[in-house]
Each structure stands twice: as C-alpha cells, then as structure tokens.
Design an enzyme around this catalytic site. Structure first.
Site, PDB file in Angstrom:
ATOM      1  N   ASP A  66       4.667   0.725  -3.470  1.00  0.00           N
ATOM      2  CA  ASP A  66       3.557  -0.062  -2.910  1.00  0.00           C
ATOM      3  C   ASP A  66       2.439   0.884  -2.485  1.00  0.00           C
ATOM      4  O   ASP A  66       1.881   0.778  -1.392  1.00  0.00           O
ATOM      5  CB  ASP A  66       4.023  -0.916  -1.740  1.00  0.00           C
ATOM      6  CG  ASP A  66       2.918  -1.848  -1.220  1.00  0.00           C
ATOM      7  OD1 ASP A  66       1.970  -2.127  -1.983  1.00  0.00           O
ATOM      8  OD2 ASP A  66       2.989  -2.264  -0.045  1.00  0.00           O
ATOM      9  N   GLN A 173      10.704  -3.327   0.724  1.00  0.00           N
ATOM     10  CA  GLN A 173      10.152  -2.931   2.021  1.00  0.00           C
ATOM     11  C   GLN A 173      10.831  -3.726   3.138  1.00  0.00           C
ATOM     12  O   GLN A 173      10.255  -4.665   3.687  1.00  0.00           O
ATOM     13  CB  GLN A 173       8.629  -3.169   2.052  1.00  0.00           C
ATOM     14  CG  GLN A 173       7.857  -2.277   1.092  1.00  0.00           C
ATOM     15  CD  GLN A 173       6.408  -2.703   0.936  1.00  0.00           C
ATOM     16  OE1 GLN A 173       6.125  -3.887   0.720  1.00  0.00           O
ATOM     17  NE2 GLN A 173       5.499  -1.752   1.039  1.00  0.00           N
ATOM     18  N   ASP A 205      -0.571  -1.055  10.640  1.00  0.00           N
ATOM     19  CA  ASP A 205      -0.455  -1.872   9.441  1.00  0.00           C
ATOM     20  C   ASP A 205       0.460  -3.066   9.690  1.00  0.00           C
ATOM     21  O   ASP A 205       1.522  -2.942  10.303  1.00  0.00           O
ATOM     22  CB  ASP A 205       0.108  -1.012   8.302  1.00  0.00           C
ATOM     23  CG  ASP A 205       0.274  -1.797   7.025  1.00  0.00           C
ATOM     24  OD1 ASP A 205      -0.749  -2.223   6.452  1.00  0.00           O
ATOM     25  OD2 ASP A 205       1.442  -2.009   6.606  1.00  0.00           O
ATOM     26  N   GLU A 212      10.432 -11.799  14.988  1.00  0.00           N
ATOM     27  CA  GLU A 212      10.776 -13.072  14.353  1.00  0.00           C
ATOM     28  C   GLU A 212      11.421 -13.995  15.389  1.00  0.00           C
ATOM     29  O   GLU A 212      12.245 -13.549  16.208  1.00  0.00           O
ATOM     30  CB  GLU A 212      11.760 -12.870  13.196  1.00  0.00           C
ATOM     31  CG  GLU A 212      11.280 -11.920  12.103  1.00  0.00           C
ATOM     32  CD  GLU A 212      11.448 -10.462  12.464  1.00  0.00           C
ATOM     33  OE1 GLU A 212      10.647  -9.633  11.983  1.00  0.00           O
ATOM     34  OE2 GLU A 212      12.374 -10.143  13.256  1.00  0.00           O
ATOM     35  N   GLU A 248      -4.456  -4.162  12.120  1.00  0.00           N
ATOM     36  CA  GLU A 248      -4.652  -4.934  10.896  1.00  0.00           C
ATOM     37  C   GLU A 248      -3.966  -6.278  11.109  1.00  0.00           C
ATOM     38  O   GLU A 248      -2.789  -6.437  10.820  1.00  0.00           O
ATOM     39  CB  GLU A 248      -4.063  -4.227   9.675  1.00  0.00           C
ATOM     40  CG  GLU A 248      -4.405  -4.953   8.388  1.00  0.00           C
ATOM     41  CD  GLU A 248      -3.280  -4.963   7.347  1.00  0.00           C
ATOM     42  OE1 GLU A 248      -3.558  -5.322   6.192  1.00  0.00           O
ATOM     43  OE2 GLU A 248      -2.136  -4.624   7.696  1.00  0.00           O
ATOM     44  N   HIS A 319      -8.959  -1.551   0.110  1.00  0.00           N
ATOM     45  CA  HIS A 319      -7.963  -1.233  -0.907  1.00  0.00           C
ATOM     46  C   HIS A 319      -7.131  -2.440  -1.320  1.00  0.00           C
ATOM     47  O   HIS A 319      -6.440  -2.394  -2.338  1.00  0.00           O
ATOM     48  CB  HIS A 319      -7.033  -0.140  -0.385  1.00  0.00           C
ATOM     49  CG  HIS A 319      -6.271  -0.554   0.842  1.00  0.00           C
ATOM     50  ND1 HIS A 319      -6.896  -0.724   2.064  1.00  0.00           N
ATOM     51  CD2 HIS A 319      -4.961  -0.846   1.040  1.00  0.00           C
ATOM     52  CE1 HIS A 319      -5.994  -1.089   2.963  1.00  0.00           C
ATOM     53  NE2 HIS A 319      -4.818  -1.172   2.364  1.00  0.00           N
TER      54      HIS A 319
END
Length: 948
Positions: A66, A173, A205, A212, A248, A319
C-alpha cells in the site's frame, strides 16, 4: 520571517506545505528509486519555490503493498530510500534552510509482515491481543467498508490463528487494538522516537478508526478523541509547544471538530493542532464547475469555529483519490459526471486524478483554484508536481497513477533517474500532453509565463502576508452575484480583500455599502496598483497609482457609503490590501525621504519594471511611469543652457517621440520633447542615457545633466542628458555612419553621410562646451558633430547653405559630411543635427572670442578711455563712420579688430558665393539706407549692453 518561523511554536499557522513521496522525487543513486540524498539535493528548488514545510509520505520499512502505509518496522528507513543517517542529513539541511518537516505516524494498522502481527497470529503470544480478533464476521456489522473496489469485508481469516482479524483498509493491513494499554504506550514510543530525532510534526494517518464499539460505525468514537488528547498531552509534557499533530480525519465537520479539543478556560486546543479540511475540497471543485459559490460557502460556514491556536490544513489534491466520502449522494453523482466521466479515473469513493488534468489543463482555472487555496482559512498544501502541471497515468493500478516520478527535465526518465527504464519503481508520464518531454521543471524554468513561475509569484506574495492569510480572521462578504466569492482576511490591522470569479465569463459585482470599507483604498497586490477609494469615484484626471492617491485641495472629500463596483475577468481573482488614503500618503512620503537620504541632491526616483523604455515608449509604459517622468521635466528643462525661453513659465513638458540608439552596455535614446509655454509649444531634442556605473560619482561630475534616479531590474542608475558622456558621441557616430534608419512609434529617424566619413572609427572624442543653444563634439579631430536642441519644422538654413557651399567648392567653411532628421509622414520633417569637417584649430570661435575679450578688458582695466573714444553714430547722427580704427583701439584690442576684419571679409565672400546660387531664397536683395541704420542700431544696442 524565516527565523521567526523556526522559533515560533505556532509555526504551523504560517506554513505552506509541500507534500512529496521520497521515492517519487529524485533518485541520486541511480537505482530507479527516489532517496533522501536526492531529496536533500533538491532542497534549493523547494526553498526557491516558496514552500516552508515538507510533508513526507511513508518511508519506513514496508513490503509496499500500500505504497508504504503498510509498515513492518516503525524504526527503520526502507533500504531503497537510504539510511537513517541519510534521513538525518536531509532533516538537518532542511532546518538550516528554515524549512519544517512533517512525517507520517500510521496509527491504525500495521503490515501483516510486521513482527508484531506475525507474533500475534499465535493465540498464546503476548502480542495476540495487540490486534482485533473474532471467531466470526458478525461483529461490528454497522461499520462501512472503505476500499469498496477491493475489499468486501472488514474481516479476513488467518489460518494460523484460526480466527478472523479486523482491518479497516486492505486485508494485508490488520488494525491495532487500542483497547490494549501496551499498544497505546508503544505508539507513544514510536511518536517520541521521531520527535526526538527532530521531526517537527506527525500526520496521524487514519485516526478516526482506532477504536471499535458494537452498535456504532466505529468512527470518531469518544475513546478515539480521548487517545488523541492523550497523545497531545504527552507531546506537550515532553517537548513543550512547537511539536505538531495533524489529524487525517476524512469526516463531516461536526465529526472532525472534536479532534481539536478545546480548553474551556483558555479556548485553546487540547487535541491535535491541525486537521485536514476534507469537506471543503470537493466543494471547491463543485463551485467552480457550477459557477456558483453556494457549495463552498455552505461548508466554509460550517468549518469556521475552531480553537484559537488550531489550524485547518487545506488542499486541492494529494496522494490519494479526490475523496467523495463526505458529500451527499447528489453531490457525488455530480462530481463523477463532471470530473470523472471516464470510469477509469474512479476508485473506491473518489477520483484518482491530478490537479491539472482534473481541470482540463485550463490555465486560468488552475490559477484561480491555487489562489483560493492560498487565501482561504488554513495552511495550504501543494502536492508535488502540481506546480508544473504534471499529469496522471490511468493505466497504473490503485492510486499509483498520481504518484509517478517527478518530472525534472525532458531528458531520460524525465530527469528523475539515470537508471534503465525497466528498473524504475514506476514509469514516468511518457505519453500524451503531460509527458515529461513537454511538462518538466527545466522547461518551466525557462518560460517566465509558466505555471511554475506563477506559483512562485503566488507563494512569494502570500509570504508577504503570511500572517494575514495564516492567522487572520475570515469574513464572507455578501455580494449579489453568486458567481463571485468575496471574503475579507484581517490580522493585526492588515486587511486583504479577496474576490474570485468562479465563472468562465467576466462578472460584475458591487461591494455592499458597509461603513467598514468606506474611505479605504484597494491596492491590488500583484501589481501594487491602487484602485479608487471605496465610497467615491475618483476626481476627473485624479492620479491614483502605486500607493500615492491624489490629495483633494480641500482635504479628505466627503463620502457617503455606497456600493463599490468591480469587474472580474473570466476565472479571475483579486487580492486587495485595503489601505487608508492617509497611510498611503505617509508611506509615499517616507519613501521619498528614504530616497533623498540614500541619494543626496533631492533627485526624484523613477521606478521601472523593465527599463527606461517604460518611461519613453507609450506601448512599453507601466503604470503611470511616463506621467511621473514628464512631471520632473519642466523644472529640469527650464534650468538648461540650451533652453531658449529663459524666464518664461514652463506649463508642461511631454515626450513627443523617442528612438533607441543603443540597448547595451547602457540604454541610449534620442527623444523629442514638446515644451508648452503660455503662448506657444516648442520642440527640443534631448538625448537620454541611464548610467549604472559609479552613479554617485556621475552625479557629482554632471550635476546639471542629471534628471532623476532610475530603479529597476538592473539596479539603480542615473537618468541624464546623454551628451555629457563621450561614448555617447561614439554611439551616435557609429549609428550615423551605418546609415541606420530608426523607426519609432511616430516616425522615422534618417541619417545621411558622405563617403569621406564612412570608414572612420570614433576613437577620440572632445566635447565642446562653448555653444549654448546647441550641443557639439569633435571626433578624432576630423569630424564636427552638432545636435540641434530647439527643433524647427522644415529645412534648416545651416545644413542647406553648407550643402551648397560645399558643392560649390567654397573653401572658407568646413565641408558638410552628413545630417540627421526626423520625418513624420511624407511632408513633415525636423532637422536634428549635422556632421561637418572639423577645423584644425586648438579652440572654437566662441572660446577664442572670450579669450581675446578677456585680454582686452585686462588691458583697459583701471584706464580712462581717451576723449575721442565714442560709439559709432554718437557724433554724426547715425550710420557707420568711414574712418579707420583709431590708434588707441589698435593698441588695446588688436585681436578683436583682426577677428572682426576676418569675419567681415569671409562673410562678404560667403554672401557673394551664395548670390550665385540658383535657389531663389538665396538671391541677393538690394539694401537701403534704412537697412544700414537698422544694422547700426543693433550693433549699438549690443555694445551698450556690454559697455563697462
């Protein structure tokens, strides 16, 4: 600004960020992959571009499934990029150049090749709970799948663990389990490691997805916000202010704002200092395509309130794909239809295109969007290559099409690497209009109108108002025309008004009649041109230019608030600084005082953008340069020896015409001035030059010849009468003998030259200073050059008679060898000068006459004139006596008598020769006694004026 930027803990508010991939930027080792040494070598380019912060995409150890966001070691640099020492060398030099560096902290997940995950696959390992596992895929069913093109579930089966593991992105990931205290502490250690090394900021990031919870969409959970605040507290405790966290969080405004946090007492952030403004970006493109500001205004209003020390990071492209997650279904459909009709450019929930092809390569739209990026509230981010208009490659998988190598030159591999093409990590754009053969830095550097140069100018201008744009307040200004976006930025007393036309057509707008604008002067920042003050129209003929508004004779004019009209070009924009008239006048006065201090003599300063042509040639004029130049001429002309109307008031002097005789090594122009007096207008010739060498010495050497200082691209020089320079006469002679025919806007300058003078080279120049009405010099002792100052239309008697006398062989006048004249049309001409044979004498007639007159007065000083001394006609009632000169006069003035005798004889001989001419104007006329009496009266009057 630079030193303040490196020392200010809130530097991120003044940041202009450049996002780049290390492996895509420049390959210094020629292995086909960009590296830190290559990036270090390109720091001068980045500094010259005008950016002050670099954001590096992931460069850590990774299997690169990635593009580096799948990290397998948080402490090691990927070998292809160099070593950790290479990174430190780059970081140190960036800081030396006053540039900050932001890197990535990939919090949410690791690579499945990371040792942590490999250990976690064993259910008995202490790392097992560092990741999120489940026996079934039924947990967290309300959570959306982000990469819809490649992933169908957020759960993937691991054979070794015998369980499913959780991943919000690609299946390779796996997500870290932030409910585990060891994970939270370990990621703090990673953060400290890079901050300790000297990194200035970390981009968090995928930060919304850290925790969760069942029954939620597991984004932006309170636990996530709390952990972000925990990170911020740890950073502040360890380093104090200055280290920055950038979130982000691709979320709606109400879900992004909590990441900032806010202290109830101080009003400052307790979470991240910066966050990307994702909702703004797609609305900018919608507003542009719809030619309506509503989509953008809606989101600007919803993202306006953030803590005092917080800052948005705004961007046009990056990107990733142009994300359409945070838009409505209708908005997404519209964006796909308008910007990605070709489905190859759609990926996940977004558009994978670079800025220039996204906007169809239309330069005005690109400039407008960049101008908005640089002026909206937040710190702007430029994506590498967008400054030159790089394109994309739809044939590369995933988002690699917008991550191709930087295009430095039209050379092999676009100048990115000398490696063989097959060894490149990705191919450069090598086909179509965005091929590196056409789009590259080297060619853009050579083209002063390129997008690269525009971007540099834009960034340089923003840098002058960095705190206004970076820290200032943001107020939308309501105008009726929906195609125009208007807003006001203000900081510490400085105000910048921005008007952006989103339409492809020119638009008219009226600023509202608000008291806060009334009386202010909009000064357009690119050209520094002052517009009329808001609230009134300029007076007729009122000059308002370059920050010097005209004063009203009765003081400040009375104004009433009224709408202020502006017209904006298609996809055009204005950046106005709003200044008070008084402030502009005071600034102009300070500038004049500084100029006088730097350059004594109280000479005016004339600023030019190109050169003196901006003052002399109408089509090359910039601003009010010609008017400023003409404004200093009346005083200058009235003080010159060659100006014939001494004592009369000069009402105005204008440049009637100008022709360039020479451009280098210094400019020389032959100009014609129109001098307007009360009763008439007179033309004068004024050769002009600009001397840049030793200007202070020149000022002392030629005080009467200097007109003004010139300040332009070549520095400061003196604008002066060119005839005081000996090499001017060489230039004129060379131009003359070449038979040059100079064309100006209003006519032609023609020269004629006899064959006897064509082969001569102007080696020795002697300036003649005696004659007052004209200007002359002797070249090589052979040629006498005279320039007429006062110009008369039609034939000049001197060259006309000399031409006849030369042709007739009259030996007592120097031969005519050439002439120069200005012609306008077929019937209008103005003689400008002549070239004659130079006489082999030590001095000219004027100086000889002065010398013998001085000797005469020395001889008679203190003596009493004899009784018989009298003026002609004093005793016989008029006329001239026939008596010879008395003996006493022979004794005290022999040279004067001799000169008078020679002049009389030669004049008579010349008139006899002229009488033989066929020209009717030269035929002799009978003289009468009245003529003799009139001549005697003129001589007597002259003697009376000079008699002691």
């Amino acid at each position: 600004m630079a030193s303040d930027f490196m020392n200010d803990p809130r530097w991120y508010k003044d940041a202009v960020i450049y996002e780049l991939h290390v492996r895509s930027f420049f390959d210094a080792t020629n292995d086909g992959v960009g590296d830190f040494e290559g990036l270090r070598q390109k720091l001068p380019y980045l500094s010259g571009l005008g950016v002050n912060t670099l954001w590096l995409l992931p460069f850590l150890e990774s299997p690169l499934k990635d593009d580096g966001y799948d990290i397998s070691d948080y402490y090691s640099v990927l070998d292809m990029h160099g070593t950790l020492d290479d990174f430190k060398a780059f970081l140190g030099e960036a800081h030396e150049r006053d540039m900050r560096v932001i890197t990535e902290l990939v919090l949410n997940h690791t690579s499945d090749q990371h040792p942590w995950f490999q250990a976690a696959r064993d259910p008995d390992s202490d790392k097992h709970d560092w990741y999120v596992w489940s026996e079934t895929t039924n947990r967290y069913k309300n959570v959306r799948v982000i990469f819809t093109d490649t992933e169908h579930s957020n759960w993937s089966w691991d054979q070794k663990a015998g369980k499913y593991y959780w991943h919000r992105f690609f299946s390779h990931q796996p997500d870290l389990n932030y409910d585990h205290p060891a994970v939270r502490e370990k990621m703090k250690e990673v953060m400290f490691y890079w901050f300790d090394m000297g990194v200035d900021g970390l981009r968090l990031d995928a930060v919304p997805y850290l925790f969760e919870r069942e029954g939620t969409h597991s984004e932006n959970l309170p636990e996530t916000i709390d952990y972000v605040k925990e990170l911020r507290a740890a950073v502040d405790e360890r380093y104090g202010p200055g280290k920055v966290l950038l979130a982000e969080a691709n979320q709606w405004p109400e879900e992004t704002l909590p990441y900032f946090g806010e202290d109830e007492e101080t009003g400052e952030s307790t979470g991240v200092q910066m966050a990307f403004n994702f909702p703004i970006m797609p609305r900018m493109y919608m507003a542009l395509r719809r030619e309506n500001r509503r989509p953008l205004v809606e989101m600007l209003e919803r993202t306006g309130e953030i803590p005092d020390d917080a800052q948005w990071a705004i961007f046009l492209r990056n990107h990733d794909e142009l994300t359409l997650e945070m838009v409505t279904d209708e908005e997404r459909d519209y964006m796909y239809h308008e910007y990605a009709a070709d489905r190859r450019f759609r990926i996940n929930v977004g558009i994978r295109r670079r800025l220039t092809p996204l906007l169809g390569g239309e330069r005005r739209r690109i400039e407008l969007m960049n101008a908005l990026l640089m002026s909206l509230k937040g710190s702007p981010i430029l994506y590498y290559g967008d400054e030159i208009g790089m394109g994309d490659d739809p044939f590369l998988g995933d988002r690699d099409g917008v991550r191709t190598p930087m295009q430095w030159s039209p050379d092999k591999n676009g100048g990115f690497s000398r490696a063989p093409h097959h060894r490149l990590f990705k191919p450069p754009i090598n086909r179509g209009p965005y091929s590196y053969e056409f789009v590259n830095v080297e060619d853009a550097e050579q083209d002063e109108h390129s997008l690269l140069h525009f971007t540099r100018r834009l960034l340089a201008l923003r840098g002058q108002y960095a705190q206004v744009f970076g820290r200032g307040s943001f107020d939308l200004v309501a105008v009726e025309n929906q195609s125009v976006l208007v807003f006001l930025r203000e900081y510490d007393g400085k105000q910048v008004l921005v008007a952006a036309n989103l339409s492809r057509y020119a638009q008219s707008l009226h600023l509202p009649a608000e008291e806060r604008f009334t009386g202010l002067v909009p000064v357009e920042l690119f050209g520094k041109s002052a517009f009329p003050p808001i609230g009134r129209a300029p007076e007729a003929g009122e000059p308002v230019e370059h920050g010097e508004p005209a004063k009203n004779g009765d003081g400040a004019p009375e104004r009433s608030p009224e709408p202020y009209h502006l017209v904006v070009a298609p996809h055009g924009f204005y950046w106005f600084e709003l200044r008070s008239e008084q402030a502009l006048l005071e600034e102009a006065e300070r500038r004049r005082q500084v100029q006088q201090e730097e350059h004594p003599g109280a000479l005016p300063m004339l600023e030019v953008e190109d050169g003196v042509e901006n003052l002399l040639v109408p089509t090359m004029a910039r601003g009010r340069g010609p008017e400023r130049f003409e404004g200093v001429l009346p005083d200058y002309v009235s003080k010159q020896r060659w100006f014939g109307a001494k004592g009369e008031h000069v009402e105005r002097v204008s440049v009637a015409d100008a022709v360039r005789l020479q451009a280098e090594p210094y400019p020389v122009y032959l100009t014609i001035l129109n001098v307007r007096l009360a009763e008439e207008s007179i033309f004068y010739a004024l050769p002009l030059a600009v001397s840049y060498d030793r200007p202070e010495e020149r000022l002392e050497e030629w005080p009467r010849a200097v007109i003004a200082w010139i300040d332009g691209p070549r520095g400061r020089g003196l604008l002066h009468d060119a005839t005081v320079r000996r090499d001017f006469w060489s230039t004129l002679f060379a131009w003359w003998k070449s038979g040059h025919r100079g064309r100006s806007l209003r006519g032609v300058y023609e020269s004629s030259l006899a064959d006897a003078a064509r082969g001569a080279e102007p080696d020795e120049i002697r300036l003649l200073t005696g004659e007052q009405s004209n200007t002359a010099a002797v070249i090589n002792g052979q040629f006498f050059v005279k320039l007429y100052r006062r110009l008369e239309q039609g034939p000049h008697p001197e060259p006309e008679m000399l031409e006849y006398l030369t042709e007739s062989g009259f030996s007592f006048v120097p031969q005519l060898l050439g002439s120069i004249e200005f012609r306008r049309g077929r019937s209008t001409s103005y003689p400008l000068g002549l070239l004659q044979e130079a006489l082999p004498v030590e001095s000219d007639g004027w100086h000889y006459a002065l010398d013998v007159a001085e000797r005469f007065f020395d001889r008679i000083a203190g003596q009493k004139l004899p009784e018989e001394a009298r003026l002609p006609g004093e005793t016989n009632g008029g006329g001239f006596p026939d008596d010879p000169a008395p003996a006493w006069l022979e004794e005290v003035a022999p040279e004067l008598l001799s000169m008078a005798h020679v002049l009389g004889v030669r004049t008579a001989e010349m008139h006899r020769r002229l009488a033989d001419a066929d020209a009717p104007n030269l035929h002799p006329e009978e003289s009468t006694a009245a003529d003799a009496d009139a001549l005697a009266d003129r001589v007597r009057d002259a003697l009376e004026r000079t008699r002691p």
